[in-house]
Scaffold this active site. Structure first.
Site, mmCIF file in Angstrom:
data_model
loop_
_atom_site.group_PDB
_atom_site.id
_atom_site.type_symbol
_atom_site.label_atom_id
_atom_site.label_comp_id
_atom_site.label_asym_id
_atom_site.label_seq_id
_atom_site.Cartn_x
_atom_site.Cartn_y
_atom_site.Cartn_z
ATOM 1 N N GLY A 1 -4.086 1.680 -2.829
ATOM 2 C CA GLY A 1 -4.619 0.704 -1.900
ATOM 3 C C GLY A 1 -5.139 -0.473 -2.697
ATOM 4 O O GLY A 1 -4.427 -1.412 -3.027
ATOM 5 N N TRP B 1 0.971 1.387 5.978
ATOM 6 C CA TRP B 1 0.172 0.268 6.481
ATOM 7 C C TRP B 1 0.892 -1.068 6.323
ATOM 8 O O TRP B 1 0.334 -2.037 5.834
ATOM 9 C CB TRP B 1 -1.199 0.207 5.812
ATOM 10 C CG TRP B 1 -2.040 1.421 6.008
ATOM 11 C CD1 TRP B 1 -2.501 2.256 5.038
ATOM 12 C CD2 TRP B 1 -2.511 1.958 7.252
ATOM 13 N NE1 TRP B 1 -3.228 3.292 5.590
ATOM 14 C CE2 TRP B 1 -3.253 3.123 6.959
ATOM 15 C CE3 TRP B 1 -2.380 1.573 8.581
ATOM 16 C CZ2 TRP B 1 -3.853 3.905 7.951
ATOM 17 C CZ3 TRP B 1 -2.974 2.339 9.571
ATOM 18 C CH2 TRP B 1 -3.703 3.491 9.243
ATOM 19 N N ARG C 1 -25.455 -14.363 33.951
ATOM 20 C CA ARG C 1 -26.209 -13.125 34.179
ATOM 21 C C ARG C 1 -27.698 -13.434 34.311
ATOM 22 O O ARG C 1 -28.274 -14.162 33.476
ATOM 23 C CB ARG C 1 -25.968 -12.168 33.007
ATOM 24 C CG ARG C 1 -26.826 -10.935 33.012
ATOM 25 C CD ARG C 1 -26.496 -10.000 34.148
ATOM 26 N NE ARG C 1 -27.130 -8.703 33.964
ATOM 27 C CZ ARG C 1 -27.247 -7.794 34.913
ATOM 28 N NH1 ARG C 1 -26.774 -8.036 36.124
ATOM 29 N NH2 ARG C 1 -27.818 -6.630 34.665
ATOM 30 N N GLY D 1 -24.581 -6.464 27.374
ATOM 31 C CA GLY D 1 -25.156 -5.199 27.799
ATOM 32 C C GLY D 1 -24.085 -4.157 28.042
ATOM 33 O O GLY D 1 -23.083 -4.092 27.323
ATOM 34 N N GLU E 1 -6.177 -6.707 3.257
ATOM 35 C CA GLU E 1 -5.983 -7.727 2.217
ATOM 36 C C GLU E 1 -7.183 -7.833 1.272
ATOM 37 O O GLU E 1 -7.581 -8.916 0.865
ATOM 38 C CB GLU E 1 -5.644 -9.081 2.846
ATOM 39 C CG GLU E 1 -4.318 -9.034 3.585
ATOM 40 C CD GLU E 1 -3.787 -10.381 3.975
ATOM 41 O OE1 GLU E 1 -3.914 -11.328 3.178
ATOM 42 O OE2 GLU E 1 -3.234 -10.478 5.073
ATOM 43 N N SER F 1 -14.169 -5.663 1.630
ATOM 44 C CA SER F 1 -15.351 -6.438 1.254
ATOM 45 C C SER F 1 -15.837 -6.057 -0.138
ATOM 46 O O SER F 1 -16.310 -6.909 -0.905
ATOM 47 C CB SER F 1 -16.484 -6.221 2.274
ATOM 48 O OG SER F 1 -16.200 -6.884 3.488
ATOM 49 N N GLU F 2 -15.698 -4.790 -0.460
ATOM 50 C CA GLU F 2 -16.139 -4.338 -1.771
ATOM 51 C C GLU F 2 -15.287 -4.960 -2.879
ATOM 52 O O GLU F 2 -15.808 -5.389 -3.924
ATOM 53 C CB GLU F 2 -16.073 -2.805 -1.837
ATOM 54 C CG GLU F 2 -17.086 -2.091 -0.946
ATOM 55 C CD GLU F 2 -16.781 -2.189 0.531
ATOM 56 O OE1 GLU F 2 -17.724 -2.141 1.344
ATOM 57 O OE2 GLU F 2 -15.591 -2.324 0.906
ATOM 58 N N THR G 1 0.805 -1.217 0.000
ATOM 59 C CA THR G 1 0.000 0.000 0.000
ATOM 60 C C THR G 1 0.842 1.272 0.000
ATOM 61 O O THR G 1 1.888 1.342 0.641
ATOM 62 C CB THR G 1 -0.930 0.008 1.221
ATOM 63 O OG1 THR G 1 -1.685 -1.203 1.241
ATOM 64 C CG2 THR G 1 -1.892 1.183 1.174
#
Length: 387
Positions: free
Chosen positions: A136, A162, A274, A345, A369, A372-373, A131
């Site tokens: 990128g 990076w 809990r 919670g 690496e 998602s796109e 990168t």
């Protein structure tokens, strides 16, 4: 079809799990809060074989199959996201390019140094840097770091960012432009020893999560390395990188499964302890549904990771399978960790419980690496090519 791990793989999982439970998981909170790399554990990993997953046996490696490597990375991810990312990057990004494409001389020169073998290990890890400020996802057109061959040496100038493991690396494999004309055959991978004059490693980045995994910017000012430190042939760097990233995506998916498993286990324990309205919250349907969804998602992601790794072991194309596995596993992990916090919670939002840290660690996995796109683009192109 046999969905069982082999007897050897079961034994390997048990060995790694026990090691992580003793050496990695207990220090995960300290590693995160102090942004300290867990050298105590890593210094012992060589004896287990965890630093040589992608190194052939003849070069002090373990020569493991891809499924066994994924099992190991998943277990480390279960213990500590920071440590898992550093070890996955070391094996899958720092060692794999030399193992896959390097000359015999390069393999002999560098792989034993980072193998963890007590007879050859130099005490550091390996790194790959791709990168740049303007590169990128677009490596083909965005890489500006240049390497020119002069008098038997590559002269490298440019800036990168990076880089996982840069500050703890023996060497940094660097993607550079060796042909100023551009194009897919203009990029190459070159091994750059981390102590090379003119190589400057910046301070660790301050990150949302994975704080114990050092990430640094790197600049090159007339850095000289021998011509033979080129990996493979000149101009093949982009195709080599894409192949390496396919394997790396299996590792990132495996880390994600490990993180999700850890968050899920914490949520189950908390839900049983809990109490609200006189009963454990595990008795409430709303909680049961979140746990059921998490268990289903984790199992699905794990099988996808193993399937992609199996394709790799069989010598089959696995670009689509790796992208699918990474896409699903990383998004699954963020979802499971989010719901684990919800089950805890208010306590889940505090550092008193590990789910807060695990959620922050999981957030990078849909970015590193290949976002998602990008995974969706890769999958779509693979699907459309075959229609």
């Amino acid at each position: 079809m046999n969905f069982d791990l082999s007897e050897e793989q079961h034994m390997w999982r048990s060995t790694v799990h026990d090691f992580v439970a003793q050496e990695v998981k207990p220090k995960a909170q300290y590693v995160d809060e102090n942004a300290k790399f867990n050298w105590d554990a890593v210094n012992k990993m060589g004896d287990v074989g965890l630093l040589a997953l992608n190194i052939p046996e003849e070069f002090s490696g373990t020569g493991l199959d891809a499924v066994s490597a994924a099992v190991a990375i998943e277990e480390i991810g279960w213990g500590c996201g920071s440590t898992a990312l550093a070890i996955a990057a070391h094996n899958g990004l720092g060692c794999a390019p030399i193992s896959l494409f390097g000359s015999q001389e390069l393999k002999q020169r560098f792989l034993p140094l980072v193998s963890g073998d007590r007879n050859t290990w130099g005490g550091k890890l390996a790194a790959l840097i791709l990168t740049e400020p303007d590169a990128g996802s677009d490596l083909k057109g965005g890489v500006r770091t240049r390497a020119e061959l002069k008098d038997g040496n590559w002269i490298i100038n440019g800036s990168k960012m990076w880089c996982t493991n840069a500050s703890i690396a023996e060497y940094i494999i660097t993607l550079v432009r060796t042909d100023p004309a551009g194009g897919s055959r203009s990029l190459s991978l070159i091994v750059v020893p981390a102590d090379s004059p003119g190589l400057h490693i910046g301070p660790p980045e301050k990150k949302m999560g994975l704080k114990g995994s050092p990430t640094n910017a790197v600049t090159y000012e007339n850095v000289q390395v021998p011509a033979e430190y080129l990996i493979g042939e000149e101009g093949h760097g982009l195709s080599q990188t894409l192949t390496v990233l396919d394997g790396g995506r299996i590792s990132i998916g495996a880390i994600s499964v490990g993180l999700a498993q850890a968050a899920f286990e914490s949520a189950v324990v908390y839900a049983k302890e809990r109490q609200t309205f006189g009963v454990p919250i595990a008795d409430h349907q709303a909680i049961q549904w979140m746990l059921a969804d998490a268990a289903t998602d984790i199992q699905s992601a794990r099988l996808m990771i193993y399937y992609a790794a199996w394709h790799k072991d069989q010598g089959r194309p696995f670009t689509k399978e790796a992208a699918m596995a990474k896409l699903f596993a990383t998004e699954m992990a963020e979802r499971v960790c989010r719901n684990a916090i919800q089950i805890h919670g208010g306590y889940g939002y505090s550092r008193e419980y590990p789910v807060e840290r695990i959620y922050r660690d999981s957030r990078l996995m849909t970015i590193g690496e290949g976002t998602s796109e990008i995974q969706r683009l890769v999958i779509a192109r693979q699907v459309l090519m075959k229609m």
